[in-house]
Design a protein around this motif. Sequence first.
Motif, PDB file in Angstrom:
ATOM      1  N   ALA A  60      -6.660 -11.540  -5.763  1.00  0.00           N
ATOM      2  CA  ALA A  60      -5.694 -12.326  -4.987  1.00  0.00           C
ATOM      3  C   ALA A  60      -5.360 -11.570  -3.714  1.00  0.00           C
ATOM      4  N   GLY A  61      -4.908 -12.303  -2.724  1.00  0.00           N
ATOM      5  CA  GLY A  61      -4.443 -11.683  -1.494  1.00  0.00           C
ATOM      6  C   GLY A  61      -3.008 -11.219  -1.647  1.00  0.00           C
ATOM      7  N   PRO A  62      -2.526 -10.390  -0.713  1.00  0.00           N
ATOM      8  CA  PRO A  62      -1.195  -9.812  -0.834  1.00  0.00           C
ATOM      9  C   PRO A  62      -0.034 -10.708  -0.394  1.00  0.00           C
ATOM     10  N   ARG A  63      -0.295 -11.809   0.296  1.00  0.00           N
ATOM     11  CA  ARG A  63       0.785 -12.689   0.732  1.00  0.00           C
ATOM     12  C   ARG A  63       1.539 -13.175  -0.504  1.00  0.00           C
ATOM     13  N   LEU A  64       2.848 -13.314  -0.424  1.00  0.00           N
ATOM     14  CA  LEU A  64       3.684 -13.571  -1.596  1.00  0.00           C
ATOM     15  C   LEU A  64       3.196 -14.751  -2.427  1.00  0.00           C
ATOM     16  N   ARG A  65       2.901 -15.887  -1.821  1.00  0.00           N
ATOM     17  CA  ARG A  65       2.476 -17.056  -2.604  1.00  0.00           C
ATOM     18  C   ARG A  65       1.142 -16.811  -3.301  1.00  0.00           C
ATOM     19  N   LEU A  66       0.284 -15.986  -2.699  1.00  0.00           N
ATOM     20  CA  LEU A  66      -1.006 -15.655  -3.299  1.00  0.00           C
ATOM     21  C   LEU A  66      -0.810 -14.697  -4.469  1.00  0.00           C
ATOM     22  N   TRP A  67       0.051 -13.725  -4.280  1.00  0.00           N
ATOM     23  CA  TRP A  67       0.344 -12.747  -5.334  1.00  0.00           C
ATOM     24  C   TRP A  67       0.991 -13.444  -6.530  1.00  0.00           C
ATOM     25  N   GLN A  68       1.950 -14.354  -6.266  1.00  0.00           N
ATOM     26  CA  GLN A  68       2.602 -15.075  -7.362  1.00  0.00           C
ATOM     27  C   GLN A  68       1.591 -15.918  -8.142  1.00  0.00           C
ATOM     28  N   THR A  69       0.690 -16.571  -7.419  1.00  0.00           N
ATOM     29  CA  THR A  69      -0.363 -17.353  -8.063  1.00  0.00           C
ATOM     30  C   THR A  69      -1.235 -16.451  -8.925  1.00  0.00           C
ATOM     31  N   GLY A  70      -1.622 -15.315  -8.379  1.00  0.00           N
ATOM     32  CA  GLY A  70      -2.446 -14.361  -9.123  1.00  0.00           C
ATOM     33  C   GLY A  70      -1.761 -13.850 -10.377  1.00  0.00           C
ATOM     34  N   GLU A  71      -0.480 -13.607 -10.313  1.00  0.00           N
ATOM     35  CA  GLU A  71       0.265 -13.129 -11.482  1.00  0.00           C
ATOM     36  C   GLU A  71       0.254 -14.161 -12.610  1.00  0.00           C
ATOM     37  N   ILE A  72       0.435 -15.432 -12.254  1.00  0.00           N
ATOM     38  CA  ILE A  72       0.414 -16.485 -13.269  1.00  0.00           C
ATOM     39  C   ILE A  72      -0.977 -16.564 -13.901  1.00  0.00           C
ATOM     40  N   LEU A  73      -2.008 -16.531 -13.070  1.00  0.00           N
ATOM     41  CA  LEU A  73      -3.381 -16.565 -13.577  1.00  0.00           C
ATOM     42  C   LEU A  73      -3.674 -15.340 -14.438  1.00  0.00           C
ATOM     43  N   SER A  74      -3.195 -14.195 -14.014  1.00  0.00           N
ATOM     44  CA  SER A  74      -3.412 -12.949 -14.747  1.00  0.00           C
ATOM     45  C   SER A  74      -2.877 -13.050 -16.172  1.00  0.00           C
ATOM     46  N   ALA A  76      -2.200 -15.840 -17.902  1.00  0.00           N
ATOM     47  CA  ALA A  76      -2.880 -16.882 -18.675  1.00  0.00           C
ATOM     48  C   ALA A  76      -4.289 -16.474 -19.088  1.00  0.00           C
ATOM     49  N   LEU A  77      -4.955 -15.694 -18.229  1.00  0.00           N
ATOM     50  CA  LEU A  77      -6.345 -15.329 -18.495  1.00  0.00           C
ATOM     51  C   LEU A  77      -6.485 -13.964 -19.159  1.00  0.00           C
ATOM     52  N   GLY A  78      -5.379 -13.226 -19.270  1.00  0.00           N
ATOM     53  CA  GLY A  78      -5.425 -11.908 -19.882  1.00  0.00           C
ATOM     54  C   GLY A  78      -6.241 -10.915 -19.065  1.00  0.00           C
ATOM     55  N   LEU A  79      -6.134 -11.029 -17.744  1.00  0.00           N
ATOM     56  CA  LEU A  79      -6.878 -10.135 -16.846  1.00  0.00           C
ATOM     57  C   LEU A  79      -5.929  -9.448 -15.883  1.00  0.00           C
ATOM     58  N   PRO A  80      -6.223  -8.200 -15.537  1.00  0.00           N
ATOM     59  CA  PRO A  80      -5.425  -7.586 -14.482  1.00  0.00           C
ATOM     60  C   PRO A  80      -5.791  -8.213 -13.135  1.00  0.00           C
ATOM     61  N   MET A  81      -4.817  -8.363 -12.277  1.00  0.00           N
ATOM     62  CA  MET A  81      -5.051  -8.905 -10.944  1.00  0.00           C
ATOM     63  C   MET A  81      -5.309  -7.758  -9.972  1.00  0.00           C
ATOM     64  N   ARG A  82      -6.317  -7.905  -9.178  1.00  0.00           N
ATOM     65  CA  ARG A  82      -6.598  -6.941  -8.114  1.00  0.00           C
ATOM     66  C   ARG A  82      -6.207  -7.573  -6.791  1.00  0.00           C
ATOM     67  N   THR A  83      -5.353  -6.894  -6.043  1.00  0.00           N
ATOM     68  CA  THR A  83      -4.927  -7.394  -4.742  1.00  0.00           C
ATOM     69  C   THR A  83      -5.881  -6.868  -3.676  1.00  0.00           C
ATOM     70  N   VAL A  84      -6.441  -7.796  -2.886  1.00  0.00           N
ATOM     71  CA  VAL A  84      -7.409  -7.456  -1.846  1.00  0.00           C
ATOM     72  C   VAL A  84      -6.838  -7.898  -0.500  1.00  0.00           C
ATOM     73  N   PRO A  85      -6.496  -6.954   0.387  1.00  0.00           N
ATOM     74  CA  PRO A  85      -5.882  -7.310   1.660  1.00  0.00           C
ATOM     75  C   PRO A  85      -6.679  -8.342   2.470  1.00  0.00           C
ATOM     76  N   GLY A  86      -7.988  -8.266   2.468  1.00  0.00           N
ATOM     77  CA  GLY A  86      -8.806  -9.190   3.247  1.00  0.00           C
ATOM     78  C   GLY A  86      -8.732 -10.630   2.781  1.00  0.00           C
ATOM     79  N   LEU A  87      -8.159 -10.851   1.599  1.00  0.00           N
ATOM     80  CA  LEU A  87      -8.008 -12.205   1.080  1.00  0.00           C
ATOM     81  C   LEU A  87      -6.605 -12.763   1.345  1.00  0.00           C
ATOM     82  N   GLY A  88      -5.878 -12.114   2.227  1.00  0.00           N
ATOM     83  CA  GLY A  88      -4.489 -12.482   2.480  1.00  0.00           C
ATOM     84  C   GLY A  88      -4.272 -13.712   3.326  1.00  0.00           C
ATOM     85  N   GLY A  89      -5.322 -14.336   3.795  1.00  0.00           N
ATOM     86  CA  GLY A  89      -5.165 -15.522   4.634  1.00  0.00           C
ATOM     87  C   GLY A  89      -5.259 -15.168   6.100  1.00  0.00           C
ATOM     88  N   PRO A  90      -5.260 -16.190   6.925  1.00  0.00           N
ATOM     89  CA  PRO A  90      -5.405 -15.949   8.359  1.00  0.00           C
ATOM     90  C   PRO A  90      -4.199 -15.235   8.957  1.00  0.00           C
TER      91      PRO A  90
END
Length: 138
Positions: A60-74, A76-90
């Motif tokens: 997931a990207g670091p922007r708050l809405r992206l991080w929150q989405t990643g946390e929910i997915l993490s 539900a899927l039982g996976l650690p979320m990796r935050t990648v700055p380049g995926l933060g959006g424009p």
Amino acid sequence: MITTELVFVRHGEAHCNANGVVGGPATCTGLTNLGYHQVEQAAARLADEHRDRPFTALYAGPRLRLWQTGEILSQALGLPMRTVPGLGGPIHGVADGKSWTEVKTAADGGPHAHPDRPWADGSDTWNGYLQRATEAAS
């Protein structure tokens, strides 16, 4: 032959989306209640559909809405979320926090309308953003 499946999930409704404003790094205030619900539904569906072929990574990207989405997915899927700055959006430059109507009027269309031209002072070009995101996802 090993096959890699990539699944992209867009964040749920964010406050900036609901308010019609550009939600860049400086002004993203996260998901709305509806956005949380949307992501929870998507996460449950993904977990169910991939029960026999579980995911192996979550980014997931670091922007708050992206991080929150990643946390929910993490969760539900039982996976650690990796935050990648380049995926933060424009990068939106001076458009960050302005209304999309104002930004689109000033730029003669949204970011994708003129993909090789910045849509605001200090912003990416659309193609530049796509290139950065592609490199981050590689």
